[in-house]
Write a protein that holds these residues in place. Structure first.
Motif, PDB file in Angstrom:
ATOM      1  N   GLU A  41       0.819  -1.211   0.000  1.00 25.16           N
ATOM      2  CA  GLU A  41       0.000   0.000   0.000  1.00 25.16           C
ATOM      3  C   GLU A  41       0.849   1.257   0.000  1.00 25.16           C
ATOM      4  O   GLU A  41       0.762   2.101  -0.856  1.00 25.16           O
ATOM      5  CB  GLU A  41      -0.876   0.026   1.251  1.00 25.16           C
ATOM      6  CG  GLU A  41      -2.029  -0.925   1.236  1.00 25.16           C
ATOM      7  CD  GLU A  41      -2.741  -0.891   2.574  1.00 25.16           C
ATOM      8  OE1 GLU A  41      -3.514   0.052   2.804  1.00 25.16           O
ATOM      9  OE2 GLU A  41      -2.501  -1.794   3.397  1.00 25.16           O
ATOM     10  N   TYR A  42       1.678   1.363   1.043  1.00 24.45           N
ATOM     11  CA  TYR A  42       2.568   2.515   1.126  1.00 24.45           C
ATOM     12  C   TYR A  42       3.971   1.979   1.162  1.00 24.45           C
ATOM     13  O   TYR A  42       4.215   0.924   1.697  1.00 24.45           O
ATOM     14  CB  TYR A  42       2.392   3.281   2.434  1.00 24.45           C
ATOM     15  CG  TYR A  42       1.011   3.456   2.912  1.00 24.45           C
ATOM     16  CD1 TYR A  42       0.266   4.555   2.504  1.00 24.45           C
ATOM     17  CD2 TYR A  42       0.455   2.553   3.802  1.00 24.45           C
ATOM     18  CE1 TYR A  42      -1.009   4.736   2.969  1.00 24.45           C
ATOM     19  CE2 TYR A  42      -0.828   2.730   4.278  1.00 24.45           C
ATOM     20  CZ  TYR A  42      -1.554   3.825   3.858  1.00 24.45           C
ATOM     21  OH  TYR A  42      -2.811   4.003   4.331  1.00 24.45           O
ATOM     22  N   ALA A  43       4.872   2.760   0.632  1.00 24.58           N
ATOM     23  CA  ALA A  43       6.263   2.367   0.796  1.00 24.58           C
ATOM     24  C   ALA A  43       7.083   3.625   0.878  1.00 24.58           C
ATOM     25  O   ALA A  43       6.686   4.693   0.399  1.00 24.58           O
ATOM     26  CB  ALA A  43       6.724   1.500  -0.354  1.00 24.58           C
ATOM     27  N   VAL A  44       8.238   3.479   1.495  1.00 23.40           N
ATOM     28  CA  VAL A  44       9.086   4.624   1.722  1.00 23.40           C
ATOM     29  C   VAL A  44       9.768   5.033   0.409  1.00 23.40           C
ATOM     30  O   VAL A  44      10.513   5.985   0.351  1.00 23.40           O
ATOM     31  CB  VAL A  44      10.087   4.283   2.844  1.00 23.40           C
ATOM     32  CG1 VAL A  44      11.166   3.347   2.359  1.00 23.40           C
ATOM     33  CG2 VAL A  44      10.657   5.516   3.499  1.00 23.40           C
ATOM     34  N   ASN A  45       9.467   4.331  -0.676  1.00 22.79           N
ATOM     35  CA  ASN A  45      10.164   4.632  -1.929  1.00 22.79           C
ATOM     36  C   ASN A  45       9.830   6.008  -2.484  1.00 22.79           C
ATOM     37  O   ASN A  45      10.561   6.543  -3.296  1.00 22.79           O
ATOM     38  CB  ASN A  45       9.929   3.537  -2.972  1.00 22.79           C
ATOM     39  CG  ASN A  45       8.529   3.519  -3.511  1.00 22.79           C
ATOM     40  OD1 ASN A  45       7.706   4.390  -3.186  1.00 22.79           O
ATOM     41  ND2 ASN A  45       8.232   2.540  -4.333  1.00 22.79           N
ATOM     42  N   ILE A  46       8.748   6.620  -2.018  1.00 18.02           N
ATOM     43  CA  ILE A  46       8.401   7.949  -2.513  1.00 18.02           C
ATOM     44  C   ILE A  46       9.531   8.939  -2.227  1.00 18.02           C
ATOM     45  O   ILE A  46       9.812   9.844  -3.005  1.00 18.02           O
ATOM     46  CB  ILE A  46       7.045   8.436  -1.909  1.00 18.02           C
ATOM     47  CG1 ILE A  46       6.616   9.765  -2.528  1.00 18.02           C
ATOM     48  CG2 ILE A  46       7.106   8.551  -0.411  1.00 18.02           C
ATOM     49  CD1 ILE A  46       6.316   9.693  -4.011  1.00 18.02           C
ATOM     50  N   LEU A  47      10.212   8.717  -1.105  1.00 19.07           N
ATOM     51  CA  LEU A  47      11.330   9.582  -0.734  1.00 19.07           C
ATOM     52  C   LEU A  47      12.408   9.582  -1.819  1.00 19.07           C
ATOM     53  O   LEU A  47      13.018  10.605  -2.119  1.00 19.07           O
ATOM     54  CB  LEU A  47      11.915   9.059   0.584  1.00 19.07           C
ATOM     55  CG  LEU A  47      12.869   9.954   1.342  1.00 19.07           C
ATOM     56  CD1 LEU A  47      12.206  11.261   1.709  1.00 19.07           C
ATOM     57  CD2 LEU A  47      13.331   9.238   2.612  1.00 19.07           C
ATOM     58  N   PHE A  48      12.630   8.405  -2.403  1.00 21.01           N
ATOM     59  CA  PHE A  48      13.676   8.305  -3.420  1.00 21.01           C
ATOM     60  C   PHE A  48      13.194   8.825  -4.758  1.00 21.01           C
ATOM     61  O   PHE A  48      13.976   9.243  -5.588  1.00 21.01           O
ATOM     62  CB  PHE A  48      14.137   6.851  -3.544  1.00 21.01           C
ATOM     63  CG  PHE A  48      14.799   6.366  -2.290  1.00 21.01           C
ATOM     64  CD1 PHE A  48      16.138   6.588  -2.080  1.00 21.01           C
ATOM     65  CD2 PHE A  48      14.056   5.751  -1.301  1.00 21.01           C
ATOM     66  CE1 PHE A  48      16.746   6.188  -0.905  1.00 21.01           C
ATOM     67  CE2 PHE A  48      14.656   5.342  -0.130  1.00 21.01           C
ATOM     68  CZ  PHE A  48      15.991   5.555   0.071  1.00 21.01           C
ATOM     69  N   ARG A  49      11.894   8.794  -4.923  1.00 20.69           N
ATOM     70  CA  ARG A  49      11.370   9.261  -6.208  1.00 20.69           C
ATOM     71  C   ARG A  49      11.267  10.767  -6.289  1.00 20.69           C
ATOM     72  O   ARG A  49      11.129  11.330  -7.367  1.00 20.69           O
ATOM     73  CB  ARG A  49      10.034   8.580  -6.487  1.00 20.69           C
ATOM     74  CG  ARG A  49      10.221   7.064  -6.706  1.00 20.69           C
ATOM     75  CD  ARG A  49       8.926   6.335  -6.834  1.00 20.69           C
ATOM     76  NE  ARG A  49       8.076   6.944  -7.828  1.00 20.69           N
ATOM     77  CZ  ARG A  49       6.763   6.803  -7.861  1.00 20.69           C
ATOM     78  NH1 ARG A  49       6.162   6.063  -6.957  1.00 20.69           N
ATOM     79  NH2 ARG A  49       6.056   7.386  -8.795  1.00 20.69           N
ATOM     80  N   ILE A  50      11.331  11.444  -5.123  1.00 15.30           N
ATOM     81  CA  ILE A  50      11.338  12.909  -5.172  1.00 15.30           C
ATOM     82  C   ILE A  50      12.764  13.461  -5.089  1.00 15.30           C
ATOM     83  O   ILE A  50      12.963  14.660  -4.945  1.00 15.30           O
ATOM     84  CB  ILE A  50      10.500  13.542  -4.036  1.00 15.30           C
ATOM     85  CG1 ILE A  50      11.063  13.136  -2.676  1.00 15.30           C
ATOM     86  CG2 ILE A  50       9.036  13.165  -4.155  1.00 15.30           C
ATOM     87  CD1 ILE A  50      10.467  13.923  -1.529  1.00 15.30           C
TER      88      ILE A  50
END
Lengths: 296, 527
Positions: free
Chosen positions: B41-50
């Motif tokens: 559902e959620y993953a901390v990968n958004i941090l790397f994508r920004i």
């Protein structure tokens, strides 16, 4: 030939075939009459099947007394769906838990030490959902807690001397073993006593060396009150994990017995096998003054 | 008379934001796990994508646009408007550094940044070397360092320590203690602790690098951000051209330089001018200024301190290093012979592009449900350190799990549909008949066959009559690999009951991302 005679014959027959090697001795407990030794029911309604096998053994109240702490131990070993018939049918598990609760159990625990990742197995087997759908605080599905394995001396063991066994299984007042009948590469089939491997800790692969003897030894300490073999869907090949629906056969059968060996023996016939064909405790387990003992 | 409401310091809002984003970060971090559904559902990968540094590095390396990293553009645009607010208000690494600073701060405060050019040098080096085929961004990126350090080191260590404590209380303490400790443990397990204890290669190194970032606070405040962080440098370059300007000391000011001495980034020069390249909008100076004349507003460029810039020599040197170092990659043995045990996760791209995309964030290893993925050390060269590889004897690849591809922020591991995953070959198993019990000792076993997950088993067996060490003739089932079915998941190696090296081992042979590694097999079409 009625059912009881059939079973007696099957057991005698297998004993006869294996006379040259350590064998199951047929004793008075099999010959004794009284409540049925083993109940077998067939039909498409699996909840009804559970009710019927229990009824012919005198009802769940025969095994579970009010206030008992009960363990219902299905096979939840694999990350497979109910259709794939690698784990015990969740409908059967749920019906048994319900029956135990109705008989007055103070707590019904459902668990298994899985082979694949625990959460995936509990979820995808449908068993976690099935038990939770009862919405009863007394019925709990729990993951294995590694702190709860206790070393147990296997006094009457031949191949095993000690074994780590799950405390909740040992502490339970009643232990109901609910295997699914399926194909198994090494032992031919996996049935009731093989299912007991789900309560042992450590590196279980070791059990495979001389598996028949080791399971017999294990049976001297993990003694189910009742064995209910789920053969509603049976896996005919590529077991014990399966995964191919082509290997699954609808058998719509459930059998139950207070005697794990009798249950296993009968279940072999569902696979067109003889009891002595499974590398097995059938050869090596002996009923002796009310206890199962291993023989060599 | 009305009571005066006490004024909330402006730094309060910054702190609130740091806490909020830090908590969000930890929430996402904990959620980067199997939660009962095949889709995460959620993953901390958004941090790397920004992260624009990683985006730039990856895109320069693969020389194509990577849509997954589009959010990084948004951060650049915001930085163009607001300056380096990200570093001061959002960055979880920055927040943790600020959190630890009071414990570690040096006796006397150093105002000037030690190595002001260093972040720019690293930035240039990383981008140029990425372009020439030596991707290094993951070594310096703050999120990579943070998530890797937490996933591979701090988080499993925390779990293990707590398990030790609660196992002790469970086994030794009286029931009235357990009446308290057991519910506490159950609650922790349900909320913040990982489901199972994991172990990792390079655990200590990953943890040490993260700790070093915090320990550097002993040298000067925000040492990492000022002297190393190439992401900060990239955001700083953007902020320099940005719209928001800091208006510092003027002729009205008493020249007390309180602003300069309070600044955690060394962004204010002796003339009290604020450099937007360094300023992270922490707003400490606003609160500190006795006359309250410091102001941040959108305006035309104001005279700032001389912007940090590289001398021509260091500019050339860092670019030359970035361009020359990759030339040596072809001189290593791995250019010809890759490590036979280097098994990449299912969905991993071919090795070169895989490494170009991988940002060493450790998320695949964090999410890996079987604890199968581990950071590589030097098996794939210095540029491959901390990239994921499967170590089957520690953990195997779970047949029905596709989480690693789902959390990979750059597409280095493709997100595979389950059906594709089921047949995605990452390696191949081989039996060692000198060790395998039915072959070597005449002992029945085939645990491997039992666990083999492919619907038609990739491990078959023949029945053979052999002598065991008692001299008895015994019938045993001797396993073999069915080449066309084995996908290299490693469960056989993992479950092999031998006490040391398994008798069945998975290697990278036959991995489908490299067609040249196909294994000869008579059952295959081309035979």
């Amino acid at each position: 030939m009625n059912r009881r005679e059939f079973i007696r014959d099957v057991l005698l027959w297998s004993a006869g075939l294996t006379l040259s090697i350590p064998r199951l001795t047929i004793t008075e407990s099999f010959a004794a009459s009284g409540p049925s030794l083993l109940a077998v029911e067939k039909g498409p309604d699996h909840v009804q099947l559970v009710r019927r096998v229990l009824a012919s053994l005198g009802g769940m109240k025969n095994f579970v007394r009010p206030g008992d702490r009960v363990v219902v131990k299905p096979n939840i070993g694999w990350d497979r769906s109910p259709e794939q018939a690698a784990n015990t049918n969740p409908v059967v598990v749920k019906a048994l838990v319900e029956e135990a609760l109705e008989a007055g159990a103070s707590r019904v625990l459902v668990f298994d030490r899985t082979c694949n990742e625990e959460r995936r197995c509990y979820t995808n087997s449908g068993i976690a959902d099935a038990v939770q759908s009862l919405n009863n605080k007394k019925a709990r599905v729990e993951y294995i807690d590694n702190r709860k394995f206790v070393p147990v001396e296997i006094k009457r063991g031949k191949s095993l001397t000690t074994m780590e066994i799950y405390k909740d299984a040992l502490d339970a007042d009643r232990y109901i073993n609910v295997p699914i009948a399926k194909h198994h590469g090494l032992s031919g089939l996996t049935l009731g006593l093989k299912n007991s491997m789900g309560v042992i800790g450590g590196r279980r692969g070791m059990m495979h060396f001389n598996i028949g003897q080791k399971l017999a030894d294990l049976a001297t300490v993990v003694q189910p009150t009742l064995t209910v073999i789920d053969a509603t869907k049976i896996l005919m090949a590529n077991g014990p994990q399966g995964g191919d629906l082509k290997d699954v056969q609808i058998a719509d059968t459930i059998l139950a017995s207070t005697d794990p060996v009798a249950a296993d023996a009968y279940a072999t016939t569902l696979f067109d096998m003889r009891p002595d064909e499974i590398e097995s405790r059938l050869r090596r387990t002996k009923w002796d003054s009310g206890k199962w003992i291993s023989t060599r | 008379m009305r009571k005066r409401i006490p004024r909330v310091p402006r730094t309060f809002w910054r702190r609130l934001s740091q806490w909020a984003f830090l908590l969000l970060f930890f929430f996402l971090f904990i959620k980067t796990d199997y939660t009962g559904s095949d889709e995460i559902e959620y993953a901390v990968n958004i941090l790397f994508r920004i992260d624009p540094l990683l985006a730039a590095s990856v895109m320069l390396a693969v020389k194509t646009f990577v849509a997954l990293m589009l959010p990084a553009l948004a951060l650049l645009v915001l930085t163009l408007i607001l300056g380096r607010f990200f570093c001061g208000w959002v960055c979880p690494m920055g927040a943790l550094i600020d959190l630890f600073h009071p414990l570690l701060k040096p006796g006397t405060k150093e105002i000037d940044t030690r190595f002001p050019q260093m972040p720019l040098i690293i930035l240039l080096f990383v981008l140029v070397s990425a372009f020439f085929g030596l991707p290094m961004a993951g070594y310096f990126d703050p999120f990579s360092i943070l998530v890797r350090g937490l996933s591979l080191s701090a988080y499993p260590a925390l779990n293990d320590s707590l398990a030790t404590v609660f196992t002790f209380t469970y086994q030794e303490a009286p029931p009235y203690v357990n009446a308290v400790t057991e519910p506490v443990y159950a609650f922790l397990k349900k909320t913040i602790l990982p489901y199972s204890q994991k172990v990792y290669t390079l655990s200590l190194l990953s943890g040490f690098i993260l700790v070093a970032v915090f320990l550097a606070e002993r040298i000067q405040q925000r040492f990492f951000c000022r002297n190393i962080c190439p992401l900060g440098a990239l955001l700083g370059l953007t902020a320099r051209a940005g719209l928001l300007k800091g208006h510092g000391g003027s002729d009205d000011c008493a020249k007390c330089r309180a602003c300069r001495s309070v600044c955690r980034m060394g962004a204010i020069d002796p003339d009290r001018r604020i450099g937007m390249h360094e300023c992270i909008l922490c707003l400490d100076c606003l609160e500190k200024c006795p006359r309250g004349i410091i102001d941040f507003r959108f305006s035309k460029p104001v005279a700032g301190p001389a912007p940090v810039s590289l001398t021509r020599r260091s500019l050339m040197a860092s670019m030359a290093a970035g361009a020359l170092l990759p030339m040596f990659t072809g001189s290593r043995t791995i250019a010809r012979l890759s490590d036979p045990l280097l098994i990449r996760p299912p969905g991993a791209l071919a090795e070169d592009e895989f490494l170009e995309r991988c940002v060493r964030c450790g998320e695949c290893m964090k999410v890996c449900i079987g604890n199968a993925l581990h950071p590589t050390f030097l098996e794939s060269g210095i540029e491959g350190m901390f990239s994921p590889k499967l170590i089957a004897q520690v953990g195997y690849c779970e047949f029905n799990c596709t989480l690693c591809g789902q959390v990979c922020p750059t597409g280095a591991i493709k997100a595979l549909p389950l059906e594709e995953k089921h047949t995605f070959k990452i390696g191949h198993a081989f039996f060692d008949k000198n060790r395998c019990l039915p072959y070597a000792k005449g002992i029945p076993c085939i645990v491997c066959e039992e666990h083999c997950p492919t619907p038609e088993k990739a491990i078959g067996f023949n029945t053979a009559t052999v002598k065991n060490d008692r001299g008895e003739e015994i019938k045993v089932k001797q396993p073999y690999i069915v080449d066309r079915l084995c996908i290299g998941c490693g469960i056989c190696e993992n479950k092999c009951p031998l006490p040391d090296q398994a008798a069945v081992r998975v290697t990278a042979a036959g991995e489908q991302r490299h067609p040249q590694k196909t294994i000869p097999a008579s059952s295959m079409d081309y035979y």
